[in-house]
Scaffold this motif. Structure first.
Motif, PDB file in Angstrom:
ATOM      1  N   TRP A  38      -7.347 -13.834 -20.384  1.00  0.00           N
ATOM      2  CA  TRP A  38      -6.728 -13.200 -19.082  1.00  0.00           C
ATOM      3  C   TRP A  38      -7.423 -13.565 -17.945  1.00  0.00           C
ATOM      4  CZ3 TRP A  38      -3.029  -9.646 -17.826  1.00  0.00           C
ATOM      5  CH2 TRP A  38      -3.356  -8.858 -16.996  1.00  0.00           C
ATOM      6  N   GLN A  39      -6.646 -13.442 -16.846  1.00  0.00           N
ATOM      7  CA  GLN A  39      -7.234 -13.880 -15.532  1.00  0.00           C
ATOM      8  C   GLN A  39      -7.192 -12.673 -14.703  1.00  0.00           C
ATOM      9  OE1 GLN A  39      -8.671 -17.050 -14.952  1.00  0.00           O
ATOM     10  NE2 GLN A  39      -8.217 -17.214 -17.257  1.00  0.00           N
ATOM     11  N   GLU A  40      -7.995 -12.375 -14.173  1.00  0.00           N
ATOM     12  CA  GLU A  40      -8.041 -11.037 -13.215  1.00  0.00           C
ATOM     13  C   GLU A  40      -7.655 -11.547 -11.641  1.00  0.00           C
ATOM     14  OE1 GLU A  40      -7.460  -7.275 -12.760  1.00  0.00           O
ATOM     15  OE2 GLU A  40      -8.305  -7.862 -14.575  1.00  0.00           O
ATOM     16  N   SER A  41      -6.478 -11.576 -11.437  1.00  0.00           N
ATOM     17  CA  SER A  41      -6.207 -12.055  -9.966  1.00  0.00           C
ATOM     18  C   SER A  41      -6.650 -11.126  -8.932  1.00  0.00           C
ATOM     19  CB  SER A  41      -4.733 -12.310  -9.902  1.00  0.00           C
ATOM     20  OG  SER A  41      -3.741 -11.043 -10.069  1.00  0.00           O
ATOM     21  N   ASP A  42      -6.756 -11.599  -7.665  1.00  0.00           N
ATOM     22  CA  ASP A  42      -7.050 -10.895  -6.505  1.00  0.00           C
ATOM     23  C   ASP A  42      -6.005  -9.971  -5.833  1.00  0.00           C
ATOM     24  OD1 ASP A  42      -8.184  -9.891  -4.012  1.00  0.00           O
ATOM     25  OD2 ASP A  42      -8.780 -11.859  -3.412  1.00  0.00           O
ATOM     26  N   PRO A  43      -5.926  -8.905  -5.780  1.00  0.00           N
ATOM     27  CA  PRO A  43      -4.893  -8.034  -5.412  1.00  0.00           C
ATOM     28  C   PRO A  43      -4.864  -7.895  -4.098  1.00  0.00           C
ATOM     29  CG  PRO A  43      -6.731  -6.512  -5.948  1.00  0.00           C
ATOM     30  CD  PRO A  43      -7.307  -7.719  -6.539  1.00  0.00           C
ATOM     31  N   ASP A  44      -5.618  -8.533  -3.296  1.00  0.00           N
ATOM     32  CA  ASP A  44      -5.723  -8.528  -1.591  1.00  0.00           C
ATOM     33  C   ASP A  44      -4.966 -10.175  -1.320  1.00  0.00           C
ATOM     34  OD1 ASP A  44      -6.700  -6.262  -1.441  1.00  0.00           O
ATOM     35  OD2 ASP A  44      -8.698  -6.955  -1.670  1.00  0.00           O
ATOM     36  N   GLN A  45      -4.556 -10.977  -2.342  1.00  0.00           N
ATOM     37  CA  GLN A  45      -3.987 -12.135  -2.015  1.00  0.00           C
ATOM     38  C   GLN A  45      -2.670 -12.321  -2.631  1.00  0.00           C
ATOM     39  OE1 GLN A  45      -6.570 -16.040  -2.207  1.00  0.00           O
ATOM     40  NE2 GLN A  45      -8.279 -14.553  -2.592  1.00  0.00           N
ATOM     41  N   ASN A  46      -1.621 -13.026  -1.858  1.00  0.00           N
ATOM     42  CA  ASN A  46      -0.508 -13.311  -2.192  1.00  0.00           C
ATOM     43  C   ASN A  46      -0.243 -14.806  -2.003  1.00  0.00           C
ATOM     44  OD1 ASN A  46       0.588 -10.994  -3.718  1.00  0.00           O
ATOM     45  ND2 ASN A  46       0.276  -9.989  -1.542  1.00  0.00           N
ATOM     46  N   ALA A  47      -0.063 -15.752  -3.033  1.00  0.00           N
ATOM     47  CA  ALA A  47       0.428 -17.068  -2.715  1.00  0.00           C
ATOM     48  C   ALA A  47       1.793 -17.149  -2.287  1.00  0.00           C
ATOM     49  CB  ALA A  47       0.064 -17.911  -3.730  1.00  0.00           C
ATOM     50  N   VAL A  48       2.687 -16.214  -3.063  1.00  0.00           N
ATOM     51  CA  VAL A  48       4.126 -16.479  -2.588  1.00  0.00           C
ATOM     52  C   VAL A  48       4.672 -14.983  -2.245  1.00  0.00           C
ATOM     53  CG1 VAL A  48       6.202 -16.753  -3.859  1.00  0.00           C
ATOM     54  CG2 VAL A  48       4.355 -18.000  -4.772  1.00  0.00           C
ATOM     55  N   GLU A  49       5.285 -14.807  -1.163  1.00  0.00           N
ATOM     56  CA  GLU A  49       5.917 -13.194  -0.742  1.00  0.00           C
ATOM     57  C   GLU A  49       7.262 -13.662  -0.040  1.00  0.00           C
ATOM     58  OE1 GLU A  49       2.727 -10.941   1.449  1.00  0.00           O
ATOM     59  OE2 GLU A  49       1.862 -12.943   2.224  1.00  0.00           O
ATOM     60  N   LEU A  50       7.970 -12.576  -0.258  1.00  0.00           N
ATOM     61  CA  LEU A  50       9.143 -12.026   0.390  1.00  0.00           C
ATOM     62  C   LEU A  50       8.939 -11.426   1.650  1.00  0.00           C
ATOM     63  CD1 LEU A  50      12.239 -12.993  -0.285  1.00  0.00           C
ATOM     64  CD2 LEU A  50      12.564 -10.698  -1.320  1.00  0.00           C
ATOM     65  N   ILE A  51       9.288 -11.826   2.789  1.00  0.00           N
ATOM     66  CA  ILE A  51       8.972 -11.110   4.074  1.00  0.00           C
ATOM     67  C   ILE A  51      10.265 -10.890   4.891  1.00  0.00           C
ATOM     68  CG2 ILE A  51       6.382 -11.665   3.923  1.00  0.00           C
ATOM     69  CD1 ILE A  51       7.015 -13.869   6.195  1.00  0.00           C
ATOM     70  N   ALA A  52      10.030 -10.380   6.124  1.00  0.00           N
ATOM     71  CA  ALA A  52      11.149 -10.244   7.000  1.00  0.00           C
ATOM     72  C   ALA A  52      11.228 -11.673   7.742  1.00  0.00           C
ATOM     73  CB  ALA A  52      10.934  -9.416   8.089  1.00  0.00           C
ATOM     74  N   ALA A  53      12.597 -12.179   7.793  1.00  0.00           N
ATOM     75  CA  ALA A  53      12.737 -13.371   8.247  1.00  0.00           C
ATOM     76  C   ALA A  53      12.148 -13.773   9.637  1.00  0.00           C
ATOM     77  CB  ALA A  53      14.310 -13.650   8.337  1.00  0.00           C
ATOM     78  N   ASP A  54      11.929 -12.748  10.658  1.00  0.00           N
ATOM     79  CA  ASP A  54      11.379 -12.969  11.624  1.00  0.00           C
ATOM     80  C   ASP A  54       9.873 -13.051  11.688  1.00  0.00           C
ATOM     81  OD1 ASP A  54      13.907 -12.651  12.959  1.00  0.00           O
ATOM     82  OD2 ASP A  54      13.652 -10.388  13.292  1.00  0.00           O
ATOM     83  N   GLY A  71      17.612 -15.123   3.270  1.00  0.00           N
ATOM     84  CA  GLY A  71      18.752 -14.355   2.794  1.00  0.00           C
ATOM     85  C   GLY A  71      18.606 -12.815   3.079  1.00  0.00           C
ATOM     86  N   GLN A  72      19.610 -12.038   2.599  1.00  0.00           N
ATOM     87  CA  GLN A  72      19.584 -10.625   2.886  1.00  0.00           C
ATOM     88  C   GLN A  72      19.110  -9.910   1.650  1.00  0.00           C
ATOM     89  OE1 GLN A  72      23.788  -9.964   3.897  1.00  0.00           O
ATOM     90  NE2 GLN A  72      23.271 -10.081   6.228  1.00  0.00           N
ATOM     91  N   ASP A  73      18.417  -8.722   1.947  1.00  0.00           N
ATOM     92  CA  ASP A  73      17.965  -8.018   0.827  1.00  0.00           C
ATOM     93  C   ASP A  73      19.079  -6.756   0.579  1.00  0.00           C
ATOM     94  OD1 ASP A  73      17.936  -6.054   2.656  1.00  0.00           O
ATOM     95  OD2 ASP A  73      15.601  -5.736   2.901  1.00  0.00           O
ATOM     96  N   GLU A  74      18.770  -5.891  -0.158  1.00  0.00           N
ATOM     97  CA  GLU A  74      19.976  -5.072  -0.740  1.00  0.00           C
ATOM     98  C   GLU A  74      20.315  -3.940   0.193  1.00  0.00           C
ATOM     99  OE1 GLU A  74      15.656  -3.140  -1.848  1.00  0.00           O
ATOM    100  OE2 GLU A  74      16.821  -5.299  -1.911  1.00  0.00           O
ATOM    101  N   ASP A  75      19.421  -3.945   1.523  1.00  0.00           N
ATOM    102  CA  ASP A  75      19.912  -3.228   2.619  1.00  0.00           C
ATOM    103  C   ASP A  75      20.528  -3.954   3.637  1.00  0.00           C
ATOM    104  OD1 ASP A  75      18.871  -0.900   1.471  1.00  0.00           O
ATOM    105  OD2 ASP A  75      16.825  -1.375   2.086  1.00  0.00           O
ATOM    106  N   GLY A  76      20.701  -5.567   3.766  1.00  0.00           N
ATOM    107  CA  GLY A  76      21.433  -6.223   4.594  1.00  0.00           C
ATOM    108  C   GLY A  76      20.463  -6.845   5.566  1.00  0.00           C
ATOM    109  N   ARG A  77      18.850  -6.557   5.373  1.00  0.00           N
ATOM    110  CA  ARG A  77      18.123  -7.210   6.264  1.00  0.00           C
ATOM    111  C   ARG A  77      17.682  -8.517   5.944  1.00  0.00           C
ATOM    112  NH1 ARG A  77      13.912  -2.113   5.179  1.00  0.00           N
ATOM    113  NH2 ARG A  77      14.478  -3.026   3.110  1.00  0.00           N
ATOM    114  N   MET A  78      17.451  -9.236   7.000  1.00  0.00           N
ATOM    115  CA  MET A  78      17.243 -10.698   6.543  1.00  0.00           C
ATOM    116  C   MET A  78      15.891 -11.019   6.215  1.00  0.00           C
ATOM    117  SD  MET A  78      20.016 -12.275   7.345  1.00  0.00           S
ATOM    118  CE  MET A  78      19.458 -14.040   6.910  1.00  0.00           C
TER     119      MET A  78
END
Length: 255
Positions: free
Chosen positions: A90-106, A119-126
């Motif tokens: 088991w590896q205890e990862s750091d909750p304060d780090q994300n190596a991969v993210e889905l963020i607002a296109a801007d 792409g667009q999310d379920e609410d139509g946001r890029m």
């Protein structure tokens, strides 16, 4: 804990990891926390009809070890409360780090990150899928290309406090056909570094020796031949591969 104890001491179940698609448990061997995936809990997959997912997980660890980059946490086969299966530290990862993210296109950063898609999310946001531009994650992307990983989701990348990145969940690997599906496409077409090429060379050499003998107990001869061919192709092109075929280039869901 000594390796012999990890193989023979009692494996106790702590709880079930319900987000996994196959039976996956958190367990302990003495004071060591582990992940346990019994073969009996595997669900048949139409595109991976042969062999066991647990065997592929262990094979991925063996290749990771020969590459020398510690991508996959220590993984082995042993008996457990629900029969023989894969066990992984088991590896205890750091909750304060994300190596991969889905963020607002801007909000895509100008430096330090690679954008994979928009792409667009379920609410139509890029939105944009991004991952960090780091040597540790590059090495994971090379590893995925070598083992033909068909399921590199964002939450299969564990960001550790020291900056290291572990990859987990490698049951869908080593297919004879091209199956690379990953969220780590940011270096597509980029040249491989000397260090990355040397790692591939170590796998190629190992396939003629101890690595090849160990993999023969876990994978078919055709799968090992395809592994050899992928290493040869990567060494020849000297660059990150591109998606090919009709299958999606990224897994779904992305996380």
């Amino acid at each position: 804990m000594p390796a012999s104890d990890l193989l023979t001491d009692e494996l106790l179940l702590i709880g079930r990891i319900t987000t996994a698609s196959n039976a996956t448990f958190l367990g302990s061997i003495g004071d060591t926390t582990v992940v346990y995936k019994p073969i009996a809990g595997e669900k048949p997959l139409w595109d991976f009809p042969d062999g066991f997912l647990a065997h592929r997980e262990v094979a991925a660890y063996l290749v990771s070890e020969v590459l020398g980059w510690n991508v996959v946490p220590r993984t082995w086969l042993r008996d457990g409360p629900l029969g023989r299966g894969m066990v992984q530290l088991w590896q205890e990862s750091d909750p304060d780090q994300n190596a991969v993210e889905l963020i607002a296109a801007d909000d895509v950063p100008e430096t330090g990150w690679k954008q994979v898609l928009e792409g667009q999310d379920e609410d139509g946001r890029m939105v944009a899928l991004i991952h960090e531009d780091s040597p540790a994650l590059r090495r994971m992307a090379v590893f995925d290309a070598v083992v033909n990983n068909a399921d590199r989701k964002g939450n299969h990348v564990l960001a550790m406090k020291d900056g290291h990145r572990h990859g987990v969940d490698h049951g869908l690997t080593f297919h004879r056909d091209h199956k690379l599906r990953t969220v780590l496409w940011g270096w597509l077409g980029d040249a491989l570094t000397v260090e990355e090429l040397e790692g591939i060379d170590r796998v190629t050499e190992g396939l003629d020796g101890g690595l090849g003998r160990n993999l023969a107990d876990l994978l078919s001869a055709e799968e090992i031949a395809s592994l050899t061919a992928r290493c040869t192709r990567l060494r020849s092109t000297r660059q990150f591969p591109a998606p090919s075929g009709e299958m999606p280039a990224v897994p779904w869901p992305l996380f």
